[in-house]
Design an enzyme around this catalytic site. Structure first.
Site, PDB file in Angstrom:
ATOM      1  N   TYR A 121       0.733  -1.291  -0.149  1.00 13.76           N
ATOM      2  CA  TYR A 121      -0.028   0.132  -0.086  1.00 13.76           C
ATOM      3  C   TYR A 121       0.849   1.309  -0.119  1.00 13.76           C
ATOM      4  O   TYR A 121       0.774   2.352  -0.671  1.00 13.76           O
ATOM      5  CB  TYR A 121      -0.860  -0.207   1.300  1.00 13.76           C
TER       6      TYR A 121
HETATM    7  N1  LIG Z   1     -10.159   6.063   4.620  1.00 10.45           N
HETATM    8  C1  LIG Z   1      -8.947   6.137   4.977  1.00 10.45           C
HETATM    9  O1  LIG Z   1      -8.315   6.094   6.230  1.00 10.45           O
HETATM   10  C2  LIG Z   1      -8.016   6.311   3.935  1.00 10.45           C
HETATM   11  C3  LIG Z   1      -6.658   6.946   4.343  1.00 10.45           C
HETATM   12  C4  LIG Z   1      -5.726   7.355   3.421  1.00 10.45           C
HETATM   13  C5  LIG Z   1      -6.110   7.016   1.987  1.00 10.45           C
HETATM   14  N2  LIG Z   1      -7.340   6.401   1.721  1.00 10.45           N
HETATM   15  C6  LIG Z   1      -7.702   6.375   0.183  1.00 10.45           C
HETATM   16  O2  LIG Z   1      -9.131   6.692  -0.026  1.00 10.45           O
HETATM   17  C7  LIG Z   1      -9.374   6.062  -1.123  1.00 10.45           C
HETATM   18  C8  LIG Z   1     -10.892   5.661  -0.906  1.00 10.45           C
HETATM   19  O3  LIG Z   1     -11.005   4.848   0.260  1.00 10.45           O
HETATM   20  P1  LIG Z   1     -11.939   4.928   1.285  1.00 10.45           P
HETATM   21  O4  LIG Z   1     -11.536   4.912   2.769  1.00 10.45           O
HETATM   22  O5  LIG Z   1     -13.352   5.540   0.913  1.00 10.45           O
HETATM   23  O6  LIG Z   1     -12.767   3.293   1.359  1.00 10.45           O
HETATM   24  P2  LIG Z   1     -13.684   2.281   0.696  1.00 10.45           P
HETATM   25  O7  LIG Z   1     -13.359   0.848   0.898  1.00 10.45           O
HETATM   26  O8  LIG Z   1     -14.960   2.979   1.645  1.00 10.45           O
HETATM   27  O9  LIG Z   1     -13.908   2.727  -0.743  1.00 10.45           O
HETATM   28  C9  LIG Z   1     -13.340   2.219  -1.923  1.00 10.45           C
HETATM   29  C10 LIG Z   1     -13.904   1.893  -3.084  1.00 10.45           C
HETATM   30  O10 LIG Z   1     -13.229   1.390  -3.948  1.00 10.45           O
HETATM   31  C11 LIG Z   1     -13.826   0.285  -4.699  1.00 10.45           C
HETATM   32  N3  LIG Z   1     -12.868  -0.484  -5.362  1.00 10.45           N
HETATM   33  C12 LIG Z   1     -11.778  -1.551  -4.720  1.00 10.45           C
HETATM   34  N4  LIG Z   1     -11.206  -1.836  -5.875  1.00 10.45           N
HETATM   35  C13 LIG Z   1     -11.822  -1.340  -6.835  1.00 10.45           C
HETATM   36  C14 LIG Z   1     -11.285  -1.678  -8.441  1.00 10.45           C
HETATM   37  N5  LIG Z   1     -10.516  -2.541  -8.622  1.00 10.45           N
HETATM   38  N6  LIG Z   1     -12.073  -0.771  -9.343  1.00 10.45           N
HETATM   39  C15 LIG Z   1     -12.838   0.079  -8.971  1.00 10.45           C
HETATM   40  N7  LIG Z   1     -13.300   0.190  -7.719  1.00 10.45           N
HETATM   41  C16 LIG Z   1     -12.652  -0.464  -6.711  1.00 10.45           C
HETATM   42  C17 LIG Z   1     -14.639  -0.500  -3.609  1.00 10.45           C
HETATM   43  O11 LIG Z   1     -15.589  -1.321  -4.020  1.00 10.45           O
HETATM   44  C18 LIG Z   1     -14.814   0.801  -2.747  1.00 10.45           C
HETATM   45  O12 LIG Z   1     -16.245   1.211  -3.078  1.00 10.45           O
HETATM   46  C19 LIG Z   1      -8.491   4.902  -1.491  1.00 10.45           C
HETATM   47  O13 LIG Z   1      -7.816   5.040  -2.537  1.00 10.45           O
HETATM   48  C20 LIG Z   1      -8.002   4.542  -0.244  1.00 10.45           C
HETATM   49  O14 LIG Z   1      -6.515   4.064  -0.347  1.00 10.45           O
HETATM   50  C21 LIG Z   1      -8.281   6.180   2.704  1.00 10.45           C
END
Ligand SMILES: NC(=O)c1ccc[n+]([C@@H]2O[C@H](COP(=O)([O-])OP(=O)(O)OC[C@H]3O[C@@H](n4cnc5c(N)ncnc54)[C@H](O)[C@@H]3O)[C@@H](O)[C@H]2O)c1
Length: 248
Positions: free
Chosen positions: A155
């Site tokens: 990651y």
């Molecule tokens: N929530 C956190 O703590 C956090 C912190 C830093 C970065 N992020 C980043 O934010 C972004 C969103 O994450 P989130 O927290 O909303 O997570 P989440 O799991 O709620 O949402 C992520 C979405 O991406 C979709 N997804 C996964 N693989 C996929 C693919 N191959 N093609 C299309 N869609 C796909 C999932 O089905 C899901 O709906 C991500 O890139 C994550 O790495 C999140």
């Protein structure tokens, strides 16, 4: 909440069926944009579409790590619409494990979705933005990509790669009205946290000087500004939203 003027803009939000992406889609719709959410999870897409209940919303089931799928859908969309805004938000963290114990297939998958997914969407959509001389791209990286989280090597690497991609592509497009920026959030309470161990999440939180999780709406506000015409100068940059955790 403050609205941005996104009237007459069409946005694609990847991973938009829940979490950050869903909230971004909602704010974009409230700001007048047409929004297309892409996600791999069809049942969550249907749920999201019912929840947002807006004629300016549509969705596609897309796996962003699959280049051919992304290309086919982009080719269809550009027959009927511009694509003005691209939010590369789809991502997974994968499980918590030391590098030497990490499953090779899982390591690959994490990089394929987080980094290659961003590459695939940019590669397919940037040419139409160049043609229209307009575009705003926001790549969702993570504080993990700046600092490197122990037991999250795939990651952290994928998100560091996303930051590098953003800096390269932003410079390649800097002579056009196209901005490419990355954002590096700290932990927020979305479903993604379930993929990691409770201890790992507690360690992440303990490093945040603000002493709390990032609120999803706080994150969306930053993404909205970066996605709007008002962001007419910043590009190839990394915007921190880590509650004081990042030191650069
Ligand atoms: N929530 C956190 O703590 C956090 C912190 C830093 C970065 N992020 C980043 O934010 C972004 C969103 O994450 P989130 O927290 O909303 O997570 P989440 O799991 O709620 O949402 C992520 C979405 O991406 C979709 N997804 C996964 N693989 C996929 C693919 N191959 N093609 C299309 N869609 C796909 C999932 O089905 C899901 O709906 C991500 O890139 C994550 O790495 C999140």
């Amino acid at each position: 909440m403050h609205q941005f003027d996104l009237k007459n803009k069409t946005a694609i939000v990847t991973g938009g069926a829940q979490g950050f992406g869903l909230n971004i889609a909602k704010r974009f719709l409230d700001s007048g944009a047409k929004v297309i959410i892409w996600d791999i999870d069809k049942s969550e897409l249907i749920k999201a579409s019912k929840e947002l209940n807006n004629p300016n919303l549509s969705y596609n089931v897309v796996d962003v790590s699959n280049f051919d799928q992304v290309k086919e859908i982009v080719d269809d969309i550009i027959k009927i619409s511009n694509i003005d805004i691209l939010i590369n938000n789809a991502g997974i963290t994968g499980s918590t494990s030391s590098l030497w114990d990490y499953d090779v297939a899982e390591w690959n998958k994490i990089v394929q979705i987080n980094l290659m997914g961003t590459f695939n969407c940019c590669k397919c959509i940037v040419p139409t933005m160049i043609k229209n001389n307009y575009g705003r791209i926001v790549n969702v990286a993570s504080v993990a990509g700046k600092e490197g989280n122990a037991n999250a090597s795939a990651y952290s690497s994928a998100k560091a790669g996303t930051i590098g991609l953003t800096k390269s592509l932003g410079k390649e497009l800097a002579d056009k009205n196209i901005a490419v920026n990355a954002v590096t959030p700290a932990g927020a309470k979305t479903r993604i946290l379930n993929q990691m161990s409770k201890e790992h999440v507690a360690r992440m939180l303990s490093k945040v000087p603000r002493g709390r999780f990032l609120e999803i709406e706080e994150f969306t506000s930053l993404v909205c500004w970066l996605s709007s015409e008002e962001n007419s100068f910043s590009t190839a940059a990394v915007f921190d939203i880590s509650g004081g955790r990042s030191t650069y």
